[in-house]
Design a protein around this motif. Structure first.
Motif, PDB file in Angstrom:
ATOM      1  N   LYS G  21       0.840  -1.185   0.000  1.00  0.00           N
ATOM      2  CA  LYS G  21       0.000   0.000   0.000  1.00  0.00           C
ATOM      3  C   LYS G  21       0.882   1.245   0.000  1.00  0.00           C
ATOM      4  N   GLY G  22       0.511   2.245  -0.794  1.00  0.00           N
ATOM      5  CA  GLY G  22       1.322   3.449  -0.885  1.00  0.00           C
ATOM      6  C   GLY G  22       2.325   3.364  -2.026  1.00  0.00           C
ATOM      7  N   GLY G  23       2.443   2.170  -2.640  1.00  0.00           N
ATOM      8  CA  GLY G  23       3.241   2.065  -3.851  1.00  0.00           C
ATOM      9  C   GLY G  23       4.634   1.479  -3.702  1.00  0.00           C
ATOM     10  N   ARG G  24       5.121   1.336  -2.457  1.00  0.00           N
ATOM     11  CA  ARG G  24       6.436   0.714  -2.294  1.00  0.00           C
ATOM     12  C   ARG G  24       6.445  -0.702  -2.847  1.00  0.00           C
ATOM     13  N   GLU G  25       7.625  -1.161  -3.286  1.00  0.00           N
ATOM     14  CA  GLU G  25       7.727  -2.500  -3.836  1.00  0.00           C
ATOM     15  C   GLU G  25       8.994  -3.151  -3.289  1.00  0.00           C
ATOM     16  N   PHE G  26       8.896  -4.415  -2.979  1.00  0.00           N
ATOM     17  CA  PHE G  26      10.061  -5.181  -2.541  1.00  0.00           C
ATOM     18  C   PHE G  26      10.253  -6.355  -3.489  1.00  0.00           C
ATOM     19  N   ARG G  27      11.518  -6.691  -3.716  1.00  0.00           N
ATOM     20  CA  ARG G  27      11.858  -7.904  -4.454  1.00  0.00           C
ATOM     21  C   ARG G  27      12.804  -8.707  -3.585  1.00  0.00           C
ATOM     22  N   GLY G  28      12.699 -10.000  -3.708  1.00  0.00           N
ATOM     23  CA  GLY G  28      13.587 -10.857  -2.930  1.00  0.00           C
ATOM     24  C   GLY G  28      13.209 -12.300  -3.138  1.00  0.00           C
ATOM     25  N   SER G  29      13.898 -13.158  -2.410  1.00  0.00           N
ATOM     26  CA  SER G  29      13.649 -14.593  -2.506  1.00  0.00           C
ATOM     27  C   SER G  29      12.723 -14.983  -1.343  1.00  0.00           C
ATOM     28  N   LEU G  30      11.608 -15.602  -1.654  1.00  0.00           N
ATOM     29  CA  LEU G  30      10.620 -15.932  -0.615  1.00  0.00           C
ATOM     30  C   LEU G  30      11.120 -17.078   0.254  1.00  0.00           C
ATOM     31  N   ARG G  31      11.349 -16.773   1.544  1.00  0.00           N
ATOM     32  CA  ARG G  31      11.844 -17.814   2.420  1.00  0.00           C
ATOM     33  C   ARG G  31      10.776 -18.372   3.353  1.00  0.00           C
ATOM     34  N   GLY G  32       9.673 -17.632   3.512  1.00  0.00           N
ATOM     35  CA  GLY G  32       8.633 -18.150   4.397  1.00  0.00           C
ATOM     36  C   GLY G  32       7.428 -17.232   4.412  1.00  0.00           C
ATOM     37  N   TYR G  33       6.368 -17.713   5.044  1.00  0.00           N
ATOM     38  CA  TYR G  33       5.121 -16.944   5.143  1.00  0.00           C
ATOM     39  C   TYR G  33       4.318 -17.562   6.273  1.00  0.00           C
ATOM     40  N   MET G  37      -0.297 -14.020   5.733  1.00  0.00           N
ATOM     41  CA  MET G  37       0.487 -13.558   4.574  1.00  0.00           C
ATOM     42  C   MET G  37       1.620 -12.626   4.985  1.00  0.00           C
ATOM     43  N   ASN G  38       2.011 -12.640   6.268  1.00  0.00           N
ATOM     44  CA  ASN G  38       3.305 -12.081   6.610  1.00  0.00           C
ATOM     45  C   ASN G  38       4.346 -12.888   5.849  1.00  0.00           C
ATOM     46  N   LEU G  39       5.333 -12.203   5.281  1.00  0.00           N
ATOM     47  CA  LEU G  39       6.318 -12.869   4.428  1.00  0.00           C
ATOM     48  C   LEU G  39       7.719 -12.708   4.989  1.00  0.00           C
ATOM     49  N   VAL G  40       8.590 -13.665   4.680  1.00  0.00           N
ATOM     50  CA  VAL G  40      10.027 -13.514   4.903  1.00  0.00           C
ATOM     51  C   VAL G  40      10.719 -13.543   3.540  1.00  0.00           C
ATOM     52  N   LEU G  41      11.453 -12.455   3.238  1.00  0.00           N
ATOM     53  CA  LEU G  41      12.237 -12.408   2.001  1.00  0.00           C
ATOM     54  C   LEU G  41      13.725 -12.387   2.347  1.00  0.00           C
ATOM     55  N   ASP G  42      14.516 -13.054   1.539  1.00  0.00           N
ATOM     56  CA  ASP G  42      15.978 -12.947   1.628  1.00  0.00           C
ATOM     57  C   ASP G  42      16.482 -12.092   0.475  1.00  0.00           C
ATOM     58  N   ASN G  43      17.653 -11.488   0.652  1.00  0.00           N
ATOM     59  CA  ASN G  43      18.245 -10.651  -0.413  1.00  0.00           C
ATOM     60  C   ASN G  43      17.223  -9.645  -0.917  1.00  0.00           C
ATOM     61  N   ALA G  44      16.525  -9.015   0.053  1.00  0.00           N
ATOM     62  CA  ALA G  44      15.430  -8.114  -0.307  1.00  0.00           C
ATOM     63  C   ALA G  44      15.957  -6.758  -0.761  1.00  0.00           C
ATOM     64  N   GLU G  45      15.280  -6.198  -1.741  1.00  0.00           N
ATOM     65  CA  GLU G  45      15.568  -4.851  -2.231  1.00  0.00           C
ATOM     66  C   GLU G  45      14.274  -4.054  -2.212  1.00  0.00           C
ATOM     67  N   GLU G  46      14.366  -2.805  -1.776  1.00  0.00           N
ATOM     68  CA  GLU G  46      13.207  -1.917  -1.841  1.00  0.00           C
ATOM     69  C   GLU G  46      13.317  -1.094  -3.118  1.00  0.00           C
ATOM     70  N   ILE G  47      12.200  -1.051  -3.849  1.00  0.00           N
ATOM     71  CA  ILE G  47      12.183  -0.403  -5.160  1.00  0.00           C
ATOM     72  C   ILE G  47      11.196   0.773  -5.119  1.00  0.00           C
ATOM     73  N   ARG G  48      11.605   1.915  -5.621  1.00  0.00           N
ATOM     74  CA  ARG G  48      10.653   3.016  -5.877  1.00  0.00           C
ATOM     75  C   ARG G  48      10.865   3.544  -7.277  1.00  0.00           C
TER      76      ARG G  48
END
Lengths: 71, 71, 71, 71, 71, 71, 71
Positions: G21-33, G37-48
């Motif tokens: 919400k608000g437009g932020r975006e994350f990319r990464g490798s999904l390690r868990g949830y 739908m709380n997520l765990v990402l590895d090697n996460a990057e925040e994208i704007r």
């Protein structure tokens, strides 16, 4: 009576339009859903002002961001 | 006493007006609902400022975006 | 003690004022309610800045959009 | 320890100040409450910027719009 | 591990700072809480931009408006 | 699979970054959490635009204001 | 039918895009949830706006801030 989840079930594997809060819209083929109206779309496209702004393949959309779903 | 879900039930297959948060309005024939007040409308039209901006056929509207429903 | 739902119950078939989030106001005769404070009004009028902007007949108002109800 | 609902109970039939989200404030005599902190006030007044803008008699205030209650 | 409600319990009768959504801040002596993190403060002061804008005596603060609590 | 609460548990007594809705950020040592993802940080600092704007000692952060937690 | 949590499960250890919400975006490798739908990402990057604005390593993202997840 046509209950909301029954209507979703009948729309499986068919194209749907999904309007989100804030005005974003997604189109795609409905592949699944759950009782919170979280959706799975295939061949999803994000639409703003009538234009495709992103093609996304498969996408899970959170039910609590949805305004309406139109099969 | 007329409970909200009883009033919805009596409005089945009749035209309703649905006002959403943010001011959007939908009109259509009420085909179904559930206990969260998620609605199914047929022959739905989206209205802004009194003008039809979209005709949608069948639409599932999320209850938590609704301000009021008028049969 | 006067519990909120008891006060609603005593107001059945009497005029009430309902203020919504965002400042909208509805007036009408209270015909019903449920435990979520979803309300049914008859002869409902939508008021903005003290002016009637819409007459709605029967209306179901979602409890989660309500700020206050005044019998 | 003074639990929040115990403090409300002790304030029954006494004047309270209720601040709402968005800055509105109500004053009145606390006549009742429920476990959601929905309140019943008598002789309620709506206050903005320190000025009485409305006298409301009895009012039911939804708990989820409340920021704080001060007995 | 220090669970959030244990930390609150240890802060009873001590001064706390409470930051609310929207930036408001309250200071006071923590007199009680419940499992929703609704709080009771004594000798509460409302702070904006580092200035005391209101002294409130006892105040019940709704947990769902709180961003953080600092003992 | 690494479940979110397991990842929090592994981060106990280690530094974490916590981003809140609205853009605020906290850094500190994770001392505890609960199932709502309410957190306890020690030696907490509030960060805006990369600058420390406040040092807070111990702080309880409400889970529902959190966007992400990074161990 | 492909249920949302099944689709997440199939995406474990694969790259995902997460729009907030608000437009932020994350990319990464999904390690868990988890079921929220709380997520765990590895090697996460925040994208704007298509640019990487932050690299975050492991990150726990709250489910209630998510608009969509695309494997």
């Amino acid at each position: 009576m046509a209950r909301p989840l029954d209507v979703l079930n009948n729309a499986l594997n068919s194209p749907v339009i999904v309007r989100l809060k804030g005005g974003r819209e997604f189109r795609g083929s409905l592949r699944g859903y759950d009782m919170h109206m979280n959706l799975v779309l295939d061949n999803a496209e994000e639409i703003r002002d009538g234009e495709i702004v992103k093609t996304l393949g498969t996408v899970i959309i959170r039910g609590d961001t949805i305004v309406f779903i139109s099969p």
